[in-house]
Design a protein around this motif. Sequence first.
Motif, short mmCIF file in Angstrom:
data_model
loop_
_atom_site.label_atom_id
_atom_site.label_comp_id
_atom_site.label_asym_id
_atom_site.label_seq_id
_atom_site.Cartn_x
_atom_site.Cartn_y
_atom_site.Cartn_z
N PRO A 14 21.94 -8.21 18.98
CA PRO A 14 22.11 -8.47 20.41
C PRO A 14 21.78 -7.20 21.20
O PRO A 14 22.18 -6.10 20.81
CB PRO A 14 23.60 -8.83 20.54
N VAL A 15 21.05 -7.35 22.29
CA VAL A 15 20.64 -6.18 23.07
C VAL A 15 21.85 -5.42 23.59
O VAL A 15 21.81 -4.19 23.75
CB VAL A 15 19.71 -6.61 24.22
N SER A 16 22.95 -6.11 23.83
CA SER A 16 24.16 -5.47 24.37
C SER A 16 24.68 -4.36 23.47
O SER A 16 25.39 -3.46 23.94
CB SER A 16 25.25 -6.52 24.57
N ARG A 17 24.32 -4.37 22.18
CA ARG A 17 24.83 -3.34 21.26
C ARG A 17 24.36 -1.95 21.67
O ARG A 17 25.01 -0.95 21.35
CB ARG A 17 24.34 -3.64 19.83
N VAL A 22 22.80 3.76 20.05
CA VAL A 22 21.35 3.62 20.04
C VAL A 22 20.80 3.49 18.63
O VAL A 22 19.59 3.39 18.44
CB VAL A 22 20.68 4.81 20.76
N VAL A 23 21.67 3.55 17.62
CA VAL A 23 21.24 3.36 16.23
C VAL A 23 21.94 2.13 15.67
O VAL A 23 22.95 1.66 16.21
CB VAL A 23 21.55 4.59 15.36
N LEU A 63 11.63 -8.15 16.23
CA LEU A 63 12.35 -6.88 16.28
C LEU A 63 12.12 -6.18 17.62
O LEU A 63 13.04 -5.56 18.18
CB LEU A 63 11.89 -5.97 15.14
N GLY A 64 10.90 -6.28 18.13
CA GLY A 64 10.61 -5.70 19.43
C GLY A 64 11.40 -6.36 20.54
O GLY A 64 11.92 -5.68 21.44
N ARG A 65 11.50 -7.68 20.49
CA ARG A 65 12.25 -8.40 21.53
C ARG A 65 13.71 -7.97 21.56
O ARG A 65 14.35 -8.01 22.62
CB ARG A 65 12.16 -9.91 21.29
N ARG A 66 14.24 -7.57 20.41
CA ARG A 66 15.65 -7.20 20.32
C ARG A 66 15.85 -5.69 20.26
O ARG A 66 16.94 -5.22 19.97
CB ARG A 66 16.29 -7.89 19.13
N LEU A 67 14.80 -4.93 20.52
CA LEU A 67 14.88 -3.47 20.60
C LEU A 67 15.49 -2.86 19.34
O LEU A 67 16.41 -2.04 19.39
CB LEU A 67 15.67 -3.03 21.84
N ALA A 68 14.96 -3.27 18.20
CA ALA A 68 15.40 -2.70 16.93
C ALA A 68 15.21 -1.20 16.94
O ALA A 68 14.25 -0.68 17.53
CB ALA A 68 14.63 -3.32 15.77
N ALA A 69 16.09 -0.48 16.30
CA ALA A 69 16.03 0.98 16.29
C ALA A 69 14.72 1.47 15.69
O ALA A 69 14.17 0.85 14.77
CB ALA A 69 17.20 1.53 15.49
N SER A 270 20.83 -0.06 37.38
CA SER A 270 22.16 0.39 36.97
C SER A 270 22.23 0.58 35.46
O SER A 270 21.60 -0.13 34.69
CB SER A 270 23.22 -0.63 37.42
N ASP A 271 23.04 1.54 35.06
CA ASP A 271 23.12 1.92 33.65
C ASP A 271 23.75 0.83 32.80
O ASP A 271 23.41 0.67 31.62
CB ASP A 271 23.93 3.21 33.52
N GLU A 272 24.66 0.05 33.38
CA GLU A 272 25.35 -0.96 32.58
C GLU A 272 24.52 -2.22 32.37
O GLU A 272 24.88 -3.07 31.55
CB GLU A 272 26.69 -1.32 33.23
N ALA A 273 23.42 -2.37 33.10
CA ALA A 273 22.55 -3.55 32.95
C ALA A 273 21.53 -3.30 31.83
O ALA A 273 21.35 -2.18 31.36
CB ALA A 273 21.85 -3.86 34.27
#
Length: 306
Positions: A14-17, A22-23, A63-69, A270-273
Motif C-alpha cells: 500500500p502506498v500509505s506505508r 521509505v524501505v 511494482l512501479g504503481r505501488r512505489l516499490a523500494a 502537503s506532506d501527509e498526502a
Amino acid sequence: MADTMDESLATLLPVSRLHESVVEDVQTWSNLEEIGMFGIGVSEERGGSGLGAAEESLIVMGLGRRLAAPAVLATIGATHALAREGPIDLGSRKVAAAYRRGDRIIVVDDPATDLMLVRDGTGAALHELNDATPMQVDHRLWLANLRTVASLGEPLARFGAAQLLRLRLIDAAVLAGIAEATLDMSVAYAGMREQFGWPIGTFQAVKHHCANMAIAARCARDQTSFAAVAVDEQREDAALQVESALFVAGSAALGNAAKNIQIHGGMGFSDEADPHLFLKRAQLVMTIAGGLDAANERVANVRVGG
C-alpha cells in the motif's frame, strides 16, 4: 500472470506505508520472495520462473504503481548480472540501488541489503556493500536515504549489452507504472473533489490535463511493452526500442506526477498526502537510470548507429 501478481502487490505494498518508512520491512521482503518476485527473470534450471522480458516488464509495472523500494527493483535487476562462470546466483541476498555522480558513488540506503548495483553512465556492475564509514547525502528530499561510499572494490558481476537492456527495460516499466498510477489518482480525485457545486473533473482545464495524462501513460505502457517484445524476439532494433521506452516512460512519469500534484491543488503539496511521493520516486528512478537527457541522447545515438 501479471494480473495475479498485481493483486498480491496491492495488498503487500500500500502506498500509505511510505509515510512511515521509505524501505520495505522484513515481512514485505519475505512476502515478495514467497510470490516469486525475485525469480521472474531467472531460468527454471536455476530455480526461477524463466519468464521473458515481456512478462517481467508487466509485473514490474505493478511494482512501479505501488512505489516499490529501489532495493526491490535493484535485486530484480541484479538477477541478470553475469559473473565469470555465468549468470549470478544471488541466493537470498538483497541489492541496493546505486549510481555514480561525478567522483562519488551514491547508494540508496536500505538495511536489508549487503550488495549494491552501481549504474555508471553506459555501464553497470554488482559490488559488495561493505563501507563502514558512509556519509549521508539526503534523507527526505528524494523519498530515500542517500549516502556515499568511499570505495567499490572489484565487481562481483557485470552487465553486458543485453543485460543492460534488461536493466533499462525494468527502469522503463517502473516509470510506466508510476505514470499509470498518477493518472488513476488524478481521475479519482477529479471525480470526487467538488468546486462551485460540481466535480472538478467537469471543468475543461482539468479534463484536458487528465486526457493528456492518459495519452502519456498509454504511450509509456505501449512503448515499454513493445520494447520488451523486441528484446524477447532479439530484434535488430531492440536497443532503440528500449532506449525509447525509457525516455517515453520517464517523460510520462515525471509529467503525470507533476500534473497529479496540480490537480490535487493545495492538498497535493502537503506532506501527509500521497501525490508528492510519486514525483519524488519518479525523479529518483530516472536519476538512477542516468537521467532523462541521457536517455534522449542514447535514443539519438542508437538511431544514428543503426
